[in-house]
Structures are given as C-alpha cells and as structure tokens.
Design an enzyme around this catalytic site. Structure first.
Site, PDB file in Angstrom:
ATOM      1  N   GLY A 212       0.965  -1.346  -0.141  1.00 30.21           N
ATOM      2  CA  GLY A 212      -0.127   0.167   0.007  1.00 30.21           C
ATOM      3  C   GLY A 212       0.897   1.321  -0.007  1.00 30.21           C
ATOM      4  O   GLY A 212       0.485   2.237  -0.766  1.00 30.21           O
ATOM      5  N   ALA A 213       1.780   1.353   0.878  1.00 34.58           N
ATOM      6  CA  ALA A 213       2.669   2.517   1.205  1.00 34.58           C
ATOM      7  C   ALA A 213       3.632   2.110   2.044  1.00 34.58           C
ATOM      8  O   ALA A 213       3.558   1.245   2.818  1.00 34.58           O
ATOM      9  CB  ALA A 213       1.868   3.788   1.415  1.00 34.58           C
TER      10      ALA A 213
ATOM     11  N   GLU B   8       6.449   4.309   4.999  1.00 28.41           N
ATOM     12  CA  GLU B   8       6.677   5.025   6.118  1.00 28.41           C
ATOM     13  C   GLU B   8       8.027   5.801   6.103  1.00 28.41           C
ATOM     14  O   GLU B   8       8.404   6.302   6.828  1.00 28.41           O
ATOM     15  CB  GLU B   8       6.223   4.539   7.364  1.00 28.41           C
ATOM     16  CG  GLU B   8       7.072   3.741   8.047  1.00 28.41           C
ATOM     17  CD  GLU B   8       6.791   2.319   7.885  1.00 28.41           C
ATOM     18  OE1 GLU B   8       5.990   1.880   6.808  1.00 28.41           O
ATOM     19  OE2 GLU B   8       6.906   1.607   8.581  1.00 28.41           O
ATOM     20  N   ASN B   9       8.895   5.712   4.947  1.00 27.43           N
ATOM     21  CA  ASN B   9      10.291   6.291   4.965  1.00 27.43           C
ATOM     22  C   ASN B   9      10.415   7.519   5.698  1.00 27.43           C
ATOM     23  O   ASN B   9       9.357   8.367   5.363  1.00 27.43           O
ATOM     24  CB  ASN B   9      10.564   6.415   3.796  1.00 27.43           C
ATOM     25  CG  ASN B   9      10.408   5.174   2.864  1.00 27.43           C
ATOM     26  OD1 ASN B   9      10.869   4.132   3.172  1.00 27.43           O
ATOM     27  ND2 ASN B   9       9.679   5.490   1.781  1.00 27.43           N
TER      28      ASN B   9
ATOM     29  N   GLU C 213       0.645   5.810   7.583  1.00 25.91           N
ATOM     30  CA  GLU C 213       2.132   5.982   7.080  1.00 25.91           C
ATOM     31  C   GLU C 213       2.460   7.236   8.019  1.00 25.91           C
ATOM     32  O   GLU C 213       3.560   7.221   8.401  1.00 25.91           O
ATOM     33  CB  GLU C 213       2.316   6.202   5.751  1.00 25.91           C
ATOM     34  CG  GLU C 213       1.890   5.037   4.761  1.00 25.91           C
ATOM     35  CD  GLU C 213       2.199   3.853   5.187  1.00 25.91           C
ATOM     36  OE1 GLU C 213       3.242   3.647   5.753  1.00 25.91           O
ATOM     37  OE2 GLU C 213       1.501   2.883   4.842  1.00 25.91           O
TER      38      GLU C 213
END
Ligand code: TRP
Ligand code: ZN
Length: 865
Positions: free
Chosen positions: A269-270, A272-273, A306
């Site tokens: 999905g995505a 969180e960097n 995120e």
C-alpha cells in the site's frame, strides 16, 4: 503456547529465540548517488564501531543481495581482504572503529522485484522494508542498527528535475553537462529499512502545517504532471492526521519537511520512510470521477497510517522483524481510531471486523497460521500479514478496552518517552503499558504467542425465582483443522442483558473471560433477558451461543450497540444458510420478518441500513462449514437473496429512488445514499424484474461519480444482457488512459458470477493492457478472481491451474507479489474432496518448479506440510 508445528532447525529458518545484538554499529552513514535509469553508482562511507559485546576479531558482516562491490576501502586505503559469503560482504577487521567505503553499480531498469532501487514510469524510487536496502548497497541491514544519514544525489536535470531523500534538504547546485545535485541530511538516526530516495519529473501539491508548538512544516505530495488535481483528498487526510496525532497521542511531527510521492508500481500500500513516504498511487490519487467512496476512505486511512508510523515505527522502531506487530498492529489500531473519529465509528468498526474475518480468520485457521509475534520465518516479506497487522490491532484495542482511554494514553506516553530513539520489542510495549497504565498484563501477553482464533461458547441460563441470569462461558482454540483445545487467553467481553420486551438494559458490563471455563452471575432480571455479548466486537473471537433465531431477530431490531445489531443480522442469515447447505430444515420467515422490520424502521440511517440487509459473503459462509462446497453455498445464498429481493421489491424500488443523492458531495449523508442505492440496485437485479439491467445501465450512464458507476457495473457484470457489454465497452474507452480505473475494469470482470468468468479471466490475461509487471494490475485481475468463490473453485480445477501458472511466471519477476497468491490455494484441506485434491495438485505443480523464490517456496511448502 508455541507455534503449532515447530519449524525444523534448518539454516533457512530464522528464529526469534536466536536474536543476538549487532557486533558492529554504524552511527554515521554517508551516501552518494549518481543516478540514471539504467545505471546508478552508489558510493557509501560507513563509520563502523565494534560493539562492547562483540569479540575482538569478529569480522564486519554487511548484508548484500544481488550486488557486488566494485571497490572497497578501509580507513582510506584500498582493501582486498573481503569475501562475498552468500551475498554478504565479510570484512575481517581488528580494532574498535574504522571507516569503510564501498562502491556498487546498479541497473534499476532490470529490478522487477520492486525491492531496493527500481524504475517506475521513468522515475527512480526505492523500497527498503524489510530487507531491500541490501539490494542498494552493503550495510548491516537490520532494524536495531540506527544511523544518521547524509546523502548526496546527482542526476541529469532535465530527466530528473526532482531529487528527494529523507530529512532536510541542506544544499543544491548545478553541475556540468546539464546535471544537478542535492544534499540531504536526516538528523534522526534510523534503521536502513526507513531509507528512501526518489528521482523524477514530478510536480507537487504544496501546503503547510503548523505544529501545536508552533513549528512550521512544509508538506508536498509529488505526482506526475496531470495528476495534481487528484491530490487534494490525500493532502487533507495528511493535515487531519497531523492534528489528530497531536490531540489524541500528544505526538508532533519532528522535521520541517514532509514529502509524499505516488508511484504506479508498488508491492504494497505505502511505506513510511522518514520524511519521505512512498505510496502506491491508488492510495493518493482521487477525484469523484475516478475514485469510489471506498477509495477515498482507503486514501484517508493509508495516509494516516504512514504518517502515524513517524512515532509508532520510526521514532520508536523494531528491534528485529519478529517485533513487526509492535509498529504495525499499533499503527493499524491508530489509523482505525482516526478514521472512526473522522467519520462514522459504527460503520468503521463493521468494516474493520469484515476485513478481519475475511482475511485474518482464514489465515489463523490454516497452514500459515502464526502468532502476532511469530516464532520463526524463512522470508520476512511473507509475514506482512493480516495477523500481524489486523489481529495485532485487535490486541492493542483490547488493551484500551481493559484500561480505559486515560490509562491507555498514560501507557502510550510512557512507551514513546521511554523508548524514543530505540529499537524496541513487543515486550517493551506491554511493560510500558503496565507501568504507565497501572495494569497487570501478565496473562494478557498470551495473545502475542498464541496462533488461532479462540472459540468462545456462551450459554445463558435464567432463574425466574431469584431473578438471576447465569452466563456460562468457555474458550478453546483449534489449529489447522485439529481438535480445539482449552485455552486461557484474557478475553474482554462487553456484555449487556436486554429486557425481552423493550430491549432496554441496565448498563453494559465488561466481563473478563480468562479461564477455559467461567460463569458469571448477573442479578436483577425478572424475565429471561436477551444476551448481547462481544458488543463492538470487543475481542477477536468466534462466538458460539445457544441463542435462537428469535433472539437474534430481537437483537437485530433492538440492540443499542450498532455493531451487535449488525452482527445479529449476520448470525441470523449465516445460521439459516449453513443449515440449508447441510440439508437441515430451517425457518426462513424469521429472516424475512427481520428484514421487514429493518426496512420499516425510519430511524435507521441509509448507510447502516445497507449494512443490515447485506448477506454474509460466500467466503465467510464457507469458513463456518466443516467442509466447503462453494457451489452449494452460492446457490443457497442466491436463493435467499432472490427471495428477499422479490418479497421487498416495492420497498427496494422506493428506497432506490429516494437515494438519488443529487449534486455530488463527499459528505456523510450523500455517501450513505450512494451506498444504499447500490445495495438496493443489487436487490432489484436479484428480484429478476425485467427492467433491472435497464435501471443499472441508466445509473451507469447518468452517473457523475465512480461509486455509482462501479455499483452499476458490478450489478451488470453478473447479467446476460446487451447493457452489460455496452457499459463495459464504454467504461474501457472512457478510462483507457487511467491505470487505476482500468484496474477496476479488470476486477469487475474477474468478480462476475457468470459461468464464463474463468474463460474471460484467462483471455483478459492476454489483453494488451494486462501486464505481470504492475502489482496493482495483477491483483486487479487475479486477486479479485481468487476472491470469487464460485468461479475460482470451478469443479474442473481450471481456476486453480490458472493461478498456479500465473504464480510460476510471476515468481521469476516479483516473488513478493507471487507469494501472496499461495494462501487461497493453501486452504485446500477445507474443501470437499474433489476440489481439495485439485487445489493440492496445483500447489504440487508450483512446488515442483526449480529455482522457486524463498518467498513462494516457504508458503508452498508450509501449505503442503
Ligand atoms: N511498512 C509498510 C506499511 O506499514 C509496509 C510495506 C510497504 C512493506 N512496502 C513493503 C512491507 C514492502 C514489505 C515489503 O504499510
Ligand atoms: Zn504500517
């Protein structure tokens, strides 16, 4: 309780109990990237420090995957004493501190795994969680090694005008030959999995947010030119999340810049960097014409998820990957609470439980079951599961229920405070909750080590003489088809006893079931009360109660807990349908009466009404049966749907008309109407009225939003009529240029109940717009298909071989995404004999391939074991 079947002690298996702290730390990392689509030069400088706990000649081991060093230096001098051992760079070193410099060359254009540094639509981006950093350069690629990063990026300015990385942009300039460079500095020490960079021709939706302590934050959502006007909803979700985390958890953002980038090719999905979240574009891009209401909600939830990781994941990270639920379970709980606060808490709870039951319960009941904190793994990517995420969230939710919101907040305050800047464990989290929230969670900890869904039986007995009601509860857990065994988890059950005449009650109680068997005596009930238990789904359990259909119908009309009211209706219909499938005589009128009452109740809001009259899914019904027969389930469910549709056709028509939402709006009322309109349209089609296809087509043609369009297409997709092909052809032509909408075109056809769906899916796999290179497209066609119970489980077994052949092909390109298609086949033991054997054969075919990835091999072998 440990894992059901302890994994053998082979070297491919990593075990939680084998954790050792790192031998070397790397406080500072300096990276230099010379970027182009087909060639990237990566130069790294690692300031390595021997740990106090390491032996004096323990070598430095830096993980690598599919890369080779083109040069190595130690303390400024060329060094040749290194070896590559199973991909890792082993550097023999004595002494306490050194500067190690390494050069690596990459070709992002050939990186089809989408892990590490890869190209997507002429831009470059990275995905490092869990173990992707080692595909970029050599490093201690484990989350308990935290480093400060300084990164220089250089590229052709025309091709890559935007160069992004974590932290703050500290300098930039132009070089020779049309090149330019940017210098990034991230002040927060982080593990390698949170590293990210992006280079591309992007434009930004630029905005700002001021934290409550007055610090300004620049916000950017970066997309390709042309997508800018679809970023508004994501930006609003970001600002709402930032405010919510300040208000609800006291957490502020900690950099002057927050960047989000949307990419088309993404495995999940995505991500969180730190300061540079990278998103699957489906969780960023939306406007009413191309995105459904559910898509809008998905964006809000994932943007929040995120963002919330900045504290639950980044500031406090995980010691090792066994602790994954520390950040994921907690962060899912946080995003669920946020979405509940932003919209309707009741509808959000119904949706969350629906997902838990559709994905996590089957996982917990099958060969891939694992505790929320697994004991072992071969490939960590396989453990980004509904168990770690969604059951993990339920475990945190139960802590809130046990402690109440104020003590829960004291616990999380202490957790963030105590472990800020550290790599923590689930045990650290629970201890902080105990210390900060003043509660004993000794026995509660069993949730972290116990796989399987508890089955709770509830029997209510009533003594009219004394006015006491006695609730007798038991708990058991079954694993992978074995006989259930007594268990002693701490199970918080929100419970109320309803007056059988009025439905009123004297207040809800929190009952704690923490033994295999327990009785609770509840006084003050003249008449036999109606049991309302596990209200709000306070525990992730399967409830078996001796409640009659009449009692469930009563609850569906009177329970003041909205989830329980929904649940009563689901249980009523599930009980009827499972009885029908197994040939047990059962009364249908009670369901029709319950539906009639609901339709007559004008106090119910349209969105909730839609939930109340929705039938349980075929998948869920199958999960309730000892041996699944998808065809029989489909037929009985369709019969009941048809009966309800015919019986209430007049009401459905009226509701359908009354739900014309007028001018498009995203407000709650308009959304509720769109939802009920689609559900009633489904019933109109199921009633075999002659004009159903016409009504659906009109809805499609006149729609000014994707919710209405998709609802109409979903109904048409099952029918055999001209309107179906006319609408699908029109939809294709209209949205050919939009990959996210084209995904819907593929999915809707895969989900069709028509007899020719299997053939259609097969031919769609050769459609010019189909590609195995894009995970969204793969999921749209094949993911949707494996969810289509009656067609995936075609008795010929052709559905299974379709998936097996796709997995074999995809595994060579993208093992992570390929491995996600094993679980639907892995449930083979649950099906009737003919299908069961064909599913097993499909798995055997995959297992028989040479050069299977670790990802697919682990899932296939565990499924066959
Ligand atoms: N941490 C990410 C999340 O919470 C998950 C994730 C994104 C991921 N991309 C991944 C996990 C690739 C494994 C592999 O949403
Ligand atoms: Zn996450």
């Amino acid at each position: 309780m440990a894992d059901a079947a302890p994994a053998p002690r082979d070297p491919a298996t990593i075990r939680r109990e084998d954790y050792r702290p790192p031998a070397w730390f790397v406080p500072e990392v300096v990276l230099d990237f010379d970027l182009d689509l087909e060639r990237v030069l990566v130069r790294s400088k690692l300031d390595v420090r021997r740990s106090q706990s390491a032996g004096p000649d323990e070598p430095l081991v830096l993980q690598g995957d599919d890369i080779t060093p083109t040069a190595v230096k130690v303390d400024g001098a060329a060094f040749t004493g290194w070896k590559l051992v199973e991909g890792d760079l082993v550097v023999p070193l004595t002494g306490a501190a050194h500067m190690v410099e390494i050069e690596v060359e990459l070709d992002p254009s050939t990186n089809t795994q989408l892990m590490g540094l890869y190209a997507s639509n002429n831009m470059l981006c990275t995905q490092c969680e869990a173990e992707g950093f080692r595909r970029i350069t050599f490093a201690p690629d484990r989350p308990d090694v935290l480093s400060r990063y300084q990164v220089r990026m250089e590229a052709d300015k025309a091709k890559f005008p935007v160069l992004l990385c974590n932290g703050d942009k500290v300098d930039q300039g132009d070089g020779e030959n049309g090149r330019h460079w940017v210098q990034w500095n991230d002040p927060w020490p982080k593990p390698s999995y949170l590293f990210a960079l992006v280079a591309g021709d992007l434009v930004a939706n630029n905005d700002s947010f001021t934290t409550r302590s007055g610090k300004p934050v620049e916000l950017n959502i970066w997309v390709r030119d042309g997508d800018l006007d679809r970023t508004g909803h994501a930006m609003q979700a970001l600002k709402d999340s930032m405010l919510w985390d300040e208000e609800t958890y006291g957490r502020e953002y900690d950099l002057g810049l927050f960047n989000i980038v949307a990419v088309n090719d993404f495995n999940m999905g995505a991500m969180e960097n730190k300061g540079l979240n990278i998103f699957n574009s489906r969780y960023i891009l939306a406007d009413p014409e191309v995105a459904t209401d559910a898509d809008f909600d998905g964006i809000e939830g994932v943007v929040a998820h995120e963002y919330f990781h900045n504290w639950s994941g980044n500031r406090v990270t995980c010691r090792d990957w066994f602790q994954l639920s520390l950040k994921e379970g907690f962060t899912v709980y946080r995003d669920q609470s946020f979405s509940a606060d932003m919209g309707s808490a009741a509808l959000k709870r119904i949706e969350d439980v629906r997902i838990l039951r559709a994905v996590q319960f089957p996982e917990d009941a099958g060969p891939l079951a694992h505790p929320i904190r697994p004991e072992s793994y071969q490939e960590i990517s396989n453990f980004y599961t509904a168990t770690v995420y969604n059951k993990g969230a339920e475990v945190i939710r139960m802590m809130t229920t046990l402690m109440g919101p104020d003590r829960f907040r004291k616990g999380t305050d202490l957790y963030f405070d105590r472990h800020d800047g550290e790599a923590a464990t689930c045990e650290d989290f629970v201890t902080a909750m105990e210390d900060g929230g003043d509660i004993d969670l000794k026995q509660f900890r069993k949730w972290y080590e116990t796989p399987g869904t508890p089955r709770v039986t509830a029997k209510l007995a009533h003594n009219p003489q004394t006015g006491t009601a006695t609730l007798h509860l038991t708990q058991k857990i079954a694993q992978n088809g074995e006989m259930p065994k007594a268990s002693d988890l701490v199970i918080p059950l929100r419970t109320a006893l309803l007056d059988p005449e009025t439905g009123a009650h004297q207040g809800e109680q929190l009952l704690l079931l923490d033994k295999a068997e327990q009785s609770f005596v509840l006084d003050g009930h003249k008449d036999h009360p109606i049991l309302s238990i596990n209200r709000g789904f306070s525990a992730p359990i399967i409830l078996e109660s001796n409640q009659t259909a009449e009692e469930l119908a009563f609850l569906s009309a009177h329970d003041d807990d909205p989830f329980s009211r929904f649940e009563a209706m689901q249980r009523l219909m599930t009980g009827y349908l499972t009885a029908k499938v197994s040939g047990t005589p059962v009364d249908r009128d009670i369901i029709l009466q319950a539906v009639a009452k609901i339709l007559a109740d004008t106090s119910i809001d349209p969105a909730f009404l839609a939930e109340l009259i929705l039938l349980p899914s075929e998948g869920f019904l199958g999960d309730q049966m000892v041996e699944v027969d998808p065809q029989a389930i489909h037929e009985e469910r369709e019969k009941l749907r048809g009966k309800i549709a015919v019986q209430f056709e007049r009401q459905f028509r009226k509701l359908y008309k009354s739900c014309w939402p007028g001018e498009f709006s995203l407000d709650t009322e308009a959304r509720a109407k769109r939802k009920l309109r689609n559900v009633t349209l489904g019933y109109l089609a199921a009633s075999f009225t002659e004009d159903a296809a016409e009504i659906a087509f009109d809805q499609y043609r006149d729609a000014d939003n994707m919710t209405a369009m998709q609802g109409a297409l979903a109904v048409l997709s099952h029918l055999d009529c001209e309107e179906r092909s006319a609408a699908f052809d029109n939809f294709y032509k209209r949205f050919k240029g939009n990959p996210l909408v084209l995904d819907k075109w593929f999915s809707l056809q895969s989900m069709s109940q028509r007899g020719d769906t299997l053939k259609r899916v097969d031919s769609l796999s050769r459609h010019p717009d189909f590609t195995l290179s894009n995970p969204n497209r793969v999921r749209a066609l094949y993911g949707a298909f494996t969810g289509n119970q009656v067609r995936f489980h075609d008795p010929s077994g052709k559905g299974y071989s379709l998936i097996a052949d796709m997995v074999i092909a995809l595994d060579k390109q993208n093992p992570q995404t390929a491995a996600r298609f094993i679980p639907p086949l892995g449930r083979w033991r649950r099906y009737e004999r003919g299908r069961s054997e064909l599913m097993r054969l499909a798995l055997e075919k995959i297992a028989g391939q040479s050069d299977l990835s670790k990802d697919v091999a682990e899932q296939v072998h565990k499924s066959l074991a």
